[in-house]
Design an enzyme around this catalytic site. Structure first.
Site, mmCIF file in Angstrom:
data_model
loop_
_atom_site.group_PDB
_atom_site.id
_atom_site.type_symbol
_atom_site.label_atom_id
_atom_site.label_comp_id
_atom_site.label_asym_id
_atom_site.label_seq_id
_atom_site.Cartn_x
_atom_site.Cartn_y
_atom_site.Cartn_z
ATOM 1 N N HIS A 19 0.940 -1.177 -0.197
ATOM 2 C CA HIS A 19 0.211 -0.093 0.017
ATOM 3 C C HIS A 19 1.017 1.306 0.128
ATOM 4 O O HIS A 19 2.046 1.143 -0.187
ATOM 5 C CB HIS A 19 -1.117 -0.115 1.122
ATOM 6 C CG HIS A 19 -0.365 -0.042 2.547
ATOM 7 N ND1 HIS A 19 0.613 0.856 3.076
ATOM 8 C CD2 HIS A 19 -0.526 -0.979 3.596
ATOM 9 C CE1 HIS A 19 0.917 0.477 4.152
ATOM 10 N NE2 HIS A 19 0.336 -0.716 4.569
ATOM 11 N N HIS A 22 3.961 1.352 2.205
ATOM 12 C CA HIS A 22 5.304 0.472 1.985
ATOM 13 C C HIS A 22 5.775 1.119 0.678
ATOM 14 O O HIS A 22 7.190 1.374 0.258
ATOM 15 C CB HIS A 22 4.762 -0.906 1.382
ATOM 16 C CG HIS A 22 3.990 -1.646 2.637
ATOM 17 N ND1 HIS A 22 2.722 -2.132 2.173
ATOM 18 C CD2 HIS A 22 4.141 -1.938 3.696
ATOM 19 C CE1 HIS A 22 2.132 -2.869 3.172
ATOM 20 N NE2 HIS A 22 3.167 -2.567 3.903
ATOM 21 N N CYS A 127 1.381 -8.445 22.523
ATOM 22 C CA CYS A 127 0.555 -7.841 21.380
ATOM 23 C C CYS A 127 1.036 -8.688 20.114
ATOM 24 O O CYS A 127 1.982 -8.712 19.598
ATOM 25 C CB CYS A 127 0.887 -6.201 21.082
ATOM 26 S SG CYS A 127 -0.260 -5.871 19.562
ATOM 27 N N CYS A 130 1.859 -6.712 17.167
ATOM 28 C CA CYS A 130 3.473 -5.827 17.182
ATOM 29 C C CYS A 130 4.332 -7.333 17.293
ATOM 30 O O CYS A 130 5.510 -6.680 16.919
ATOM 31 C CB CYS A 130 3.612 -5.001 18.342
ATOM 32 S SG CYS A 130 2.600 -3.619 18.093
ATOM 33 N N CYS A 144 -2.523 -1.566 23.250
ATOM 34 C CA CYS A 144 -1.211 -1.328 22.501
ATOM 35 C C CYS A 144 -1.611 -0.057 21.785
ATOM 36 O O CYS A 144 -2.674 0.258 21.296
ATOM 37 C CB CYS A 144 -1.211 -2.544 21.493
ATOM 38 S SG CYS A 144 -0.291 -2.152 20.065
ATOM 39 N N HIS A 147 -2.310 -0.793 17.916
ATOM 40 C CA HIS A 147 -3.301 -1.566 17.384
ATOM 41 C C HIS A 147 -4.628 -1.588 18.158
ATOM 42 O O HIS A 147 -5.653 -1.867 17.842
ATOM 43 C CB HIS A 147 -3.152 -3.198 17.383
ATOM 44 C CG HIS A 147 -1.809 -3.477 16.444
ATOM 45 N ND1 HIS A 147 -0.551 -3.493 16.871
ATOM 46 C CD2 HIS A 147 -1.985 -3.905 15.096
ATOM 47 C CE1 HIS A 147 0.240 -3.701 15.712
ATOM 48 N NE2 HIS A 147 -0.737 -4.005 14.787
ATOM 49 N N LYS A 296 -6.330 7.354 10.238
ATOM 50 C CA LYS A 296 -5.389 6.265 9.833
ATOM 51 C C LYS A 296 -5.602 5.525 8.514
ATOM 52 O O LYS A 296 -6.993 5.533 8.050
ATOM 53 C CB LYS A 296 -5.356 4.963 10.865
ATOM 54 C CG LYS A 296 -4.285 5.375 12.012
ATOM 55 C CD LYS A 296 -4.186 4.259 12.749
ATOM 56 C CE LYS A 296 -2.840 3.992 13.533
ATOM 57 N NZ LYS A 296 -2.422 3.061 14.236
ATOM 58 N N LYS A 299 -7.549 -1.050 6.178
ATOM 59 C CA LYS A 299 -8.541 -1.913 5.323
ATOM 60 C C LYS A 299 -9.934 -1.755 5.890
ATOM 61 O O LYS A 299 -10.837 -1.642 4.917
ATOM 62 C CB LYS A 299 -8.190 -3.432 5.503
ATOM 63 C CG LYS A 299 -8.059 -4.188 4.098
ATOM 64 C CD LYS A 299 -7.257 -5.522 4.389
ATOM 65 C CE LYS A 299 -7.271 -6.183 3.350
ATOM 66 N NZ LYS A 299 -6.439 -7.753 3.502
HETATM 67 N N1 MSP Z 1 8.397 -6.819 9.018
HETATM 68 C C1 MSP Z 1 8.629 -5.430 9.758
HETATM 69 C C2 MSP Z 1 9.871 -4.652 9.486
HETATM 70 C C3 MSP Z 1 10.947 -5.713 9.674
HETATM 71 S S1 MSP Z 1 12.525 -4.973 9.184
HETATM 72 C C4 MSP Z 1 13.705 -6.034 9.483
HETATM 73 C C5 MSP Z 1 7.453 -4.395 9.689
HETATM 74 N N2 MSP Z 1 6.703 -4.591 8.371
HETATM 75 S S2 MSP Z 1 5.660 -3.669 7.820
HETATM 76 O O1 MSP Z 1 4.925 -4.372 6.791
HETATM 77 O O2 MSP Z 1 4.667 -3.499 8.952
HETATM 78 O O3 MSP Z 1 6.219 -2.388 7.412
HETATM 79 C C6 MSP Z 1 6.362 -1.342 8.059
HETATM 80 C C7 MSP Z 1 7.108 -0.276 7.266
HETATM 81 O O4 MSP Z 1 6.142 0.144 6.234
HETATM 82 C C8 MSP Z 1 7.185 1.091 8.024
HETATM 83 O O5 MSP Z 1 8.305 1.344 8.596
HETATM 84 C C9 MSP Z 1 7.204 1.897 6.780
HETATM 85 O O6 MSP Z 1 8.538 1.796 6.091
HETATM 86 C C10 MSP Z 1 6.305 1.170 5.749
HETATM 87 N N3 MSP Z 1 4.834 1.786 6.366
HETATM 88 C C11 MSP Z 1 3.814 1.115 6.493
HETATM 89 N N4 MSP Z 1 2.695 1.755 6.641
HETATM 90 C C12 MSP Z 1 3.173 3.132 6.667
HETATM 91 C C13 MSP Z 1 2.432 4.522 6.572
HETATM 92 N N5 MSP Z 1 1.144 4.704 6.878
HETATM 93 N N6 MSP Z 1 3.177 5.393 6.469
HETATM 94 C C14 MSP Z 1 4.565 5.523 6.058
HETATM 95 N N7 MSP Z 1 4.840 4.201 6.062
HETATM 96 C C15 MSP Z 1 4.589 3.086 6.428
HETATM 97 O O7 MSP Z 1 7.319 -3.653 10.330
#
Ligand code: MSP
Length: 512
Positions: A19, A22, A127, A130, A144, A147, A296, A299
């Site tokens: 999304h 990412h 949690c 997390c 949390c 969440h 936020k 989904k």
């Molecule tokens: N799997 C762990 C990371 C492990 S790294 C060794 C994780 N994954 S995650 O799918 O939740 O990805 C989190 C990351 O996705 C955030 O740190 C950021 O890079 C990106 N983002 C996810 N949602 C976001 C926003 N709403 N805004 C900005 N970035 C965000 O955590």
């Protein structure tokens, strides 16, 4: 030997599809990778997926699939999405890759042999979202903070990493290397965390509760806690691809994450590195969060932005431009379609797109697309335009190195604005009416075409496809990758013919 740069994104969990969030981190790192390559540096850009742990096992079960089968599907989706978004990663790592698993087991065994992993009993509030235990003071109204669910009490025998032992060293490193975690707001947040004594970190899960993980090398009835597994990707992926060169890249490692995963990257990871005998990364770069307007992205609210939909509707580069122009590194931003369209129409359609089409149309209208000769010395107005672009080039470099990507784009659009002003001030369409001024019109248009070439170079890391298209329109493909830029005026020989304009960013009409 050329400079090396090692850039990473987080490994995304496979329980969600790609999304906006990412995509932002990935596009940001891609832009920096392209920038560093354009500076002649040897870049290694790693991204991938995080596939073990409770969350993934639960999501797989909910979808009626085996965890590996489920992870394969979503990991492929991430990879395919980044490919369609033209992300220039050098390697895509999955935490289920065999070499990664072997690497994690090797590190665990070494840390265990060195006495930094011990067996003990632990009860705590956990949690699942997390994948971590929470101390009471970290909870908000008992829930949390991420969440907004109540954590579960879990008590069991587990293996622990002696994280507490490394607290002083971590604080000393932060003192010696103030930019280790940046921007400063996140360094301060980290210093806040370190004001309390660090606890040891529970790094195992009994198989009776969770089987989907990397088995501990010293106790087959346990699997590895997902963070102790996933963080090591930054070393395992590097070692796999770069082999003996890995240490040189590691000393230039720059991690990019959002603020949600500060603690694992700023506390767990450096202490793990210390215990395993590695130097620390060079920088942990932390950006803010994208919200959907004020709320936020989720989904359940149905407001999730998918990168491929944005590509389909508005084009990849417009989406990249918006993300990079709108977010100030480190701060939160709000995404709304209105804001996107407003920026698109103002900066891309009226700004860059309009300039390219105006200049090329005049070149065709007056000279059949053929560039005219420049005089031996330029007039002050031409010199001013040239100097504006030279300054932009320096500023864009400095701002990009500094992660001020929004400022770099602002700077480029400042230079684009100077071209618009130059057209108004020199008024080639008026001069054309006076036959004695036609040579001058040729000079003005030559200078403007050169400015378009410079613009295409400046936007290249940010908007690679648009850069290509402008170079194609200018019919100067061969020199597009050259660095430094050709001297002002040396890009086109008199007689070079440019293409007719095509709309780069058709205006988006909004229904009232
Ligand atoms: N799997 C762990 C990371 C492990 S790294 C060794 C994780 N994954 S995650 O799918 O939740 O990805 C989190 C990351 O996705 C955030 O740190 C950021 O890079 C990106 N983002 C996810 N949602 C976001 C926003 N709403 N805004 C900005 N970035 C965000 O955590």
């Amino acid at each position: 030997m050329s400079d090396r740069v090692y850039l990473t994104t987080p490994l995304y969990y496979v329980n969600a599809e790609p999304h906006l969030g990412h995509t932002y981190t990935t596009v940001l790192v891609d832009t920096l990778a392209r920038f560093h390559r354009s500076m002649g540096r040897d870049v290694f850009f790693l991204t991938g997926t995080d596939e073990h742990g409770d969350k993934i096992a639960e999501a797989a079960a909910a979808g009626g699939a085996a965890p590996k089968e489920y992870a394969d599907r979503v990991a492929n989706l991430f990879r395919a999405t980044w490919d369609e978004c033209e992300i220039t990663y050098d390697h895509f790592i999955r935490t289920t890759d065999e070499h990664h698993v072997a690497f994690v087991r090797d590190v665990l065994q070494r840390v265990y042999d060195a006495g930094d992993i011990y067996f003990g009993e632990y009860g705590g509030k956990y949690c699942t979202g997390c994948e971590r235990f929470y101390a009471d003071r970290e909870l908000v109204n008992g829930k949390c903070p991420d969440h907004e669910t109540e954590p579960e009490w879990i008590s069991e025998e587990n293996y622990f990493f002696r994280m507490s032992k490394y607290q002083d060293r971590l604080m000393a490193e932060l003192d010696a290397h103030p930019e280790l975690v940046r921007p400063a707001g996140y360094r301060n947040e980290l210093l806040g965390l370190l004001r309390e004594p660090l606890e040891d970190l529970c790094i195992s899960r009994p198989k009776s509760r969770l089987e989907w993980g990397i088995e501990l090398p010293f106790d087959s009835s346990y699997v590895t806690y997902v963070w102790f597994d996933a963080l090591l990707n930054y070393l395992s992926g590097l070692a796999l691809v770069k082999g003996d060169e890995a240490p040189e890249f590691w000393s230039k490692a720059q991690h990019f994450i959002a603020k949600d995963i500060l603690k694992p990257h700023a506390v767990f990871w450096p202490t793990m590195l210390m215990a395993a005998g590695y130097p620390l990364y060079d920088h942990l770069n932390v950006h803010g969060y994208w919200n959907m307007g004020e709320s936020k992205m989720s989904k359940s609210l149905g407001n999730v932005i998918r990168p491929l939909e944005m590509k389909e509707r508005f084009g990849l580069d417009s989406f990249r431009y918006f993300l990079l122009r709108e977010m100030v590194f480190g701060m939160d931003s709000g995404f709304t379609e209105d804001a996107f369209i407003t920026r698109y129409n103002a900066d891309l359609s009226n700004g860059l797109g309009n300039l390219v089409s105006r200049v090329l149309s005049m070149q065709h209208k007056y000279f059949d697309g053929v560039i005219q000769a420049l005089p031996a010395s330029l007039e002050p107005s031409e010199r001013a335009l040239r100097d504006r672009f030279f300054a932009a080039e320096e500023n864009v470099k400095a701002q990009t190195e500094d992660l001020g990507l929004h400022l770099a784009l602002e700077e480029i659009w400042g230079a684009i604005g100077t071209c618009d002003k130059y057209i108004v001030e020199t008024a080639p369409f008026k001069l054309w009416k006076d036959e004695s001024q036609r040579t001058r019109v040729g000079v003005i248009l030559h200078v403007l075409c050169d400015a378009l070439g410079h613009t295409a170079r400046l936007i290249r890391p940010f908007m690679p496809d648009t850069s290509d298209r402008i170079f194609e329109l200018l019919a100067c493909e061969a020199e597009q990758l050259s660095n430094p830029a050709p001297e002002w005026g040396a890009r086109f020989a008199a007689g070079h013919r440019v293409d007719k304009p095509e709309p780069l960013f058709p205006r988006i009409e909004v229904e009232a």
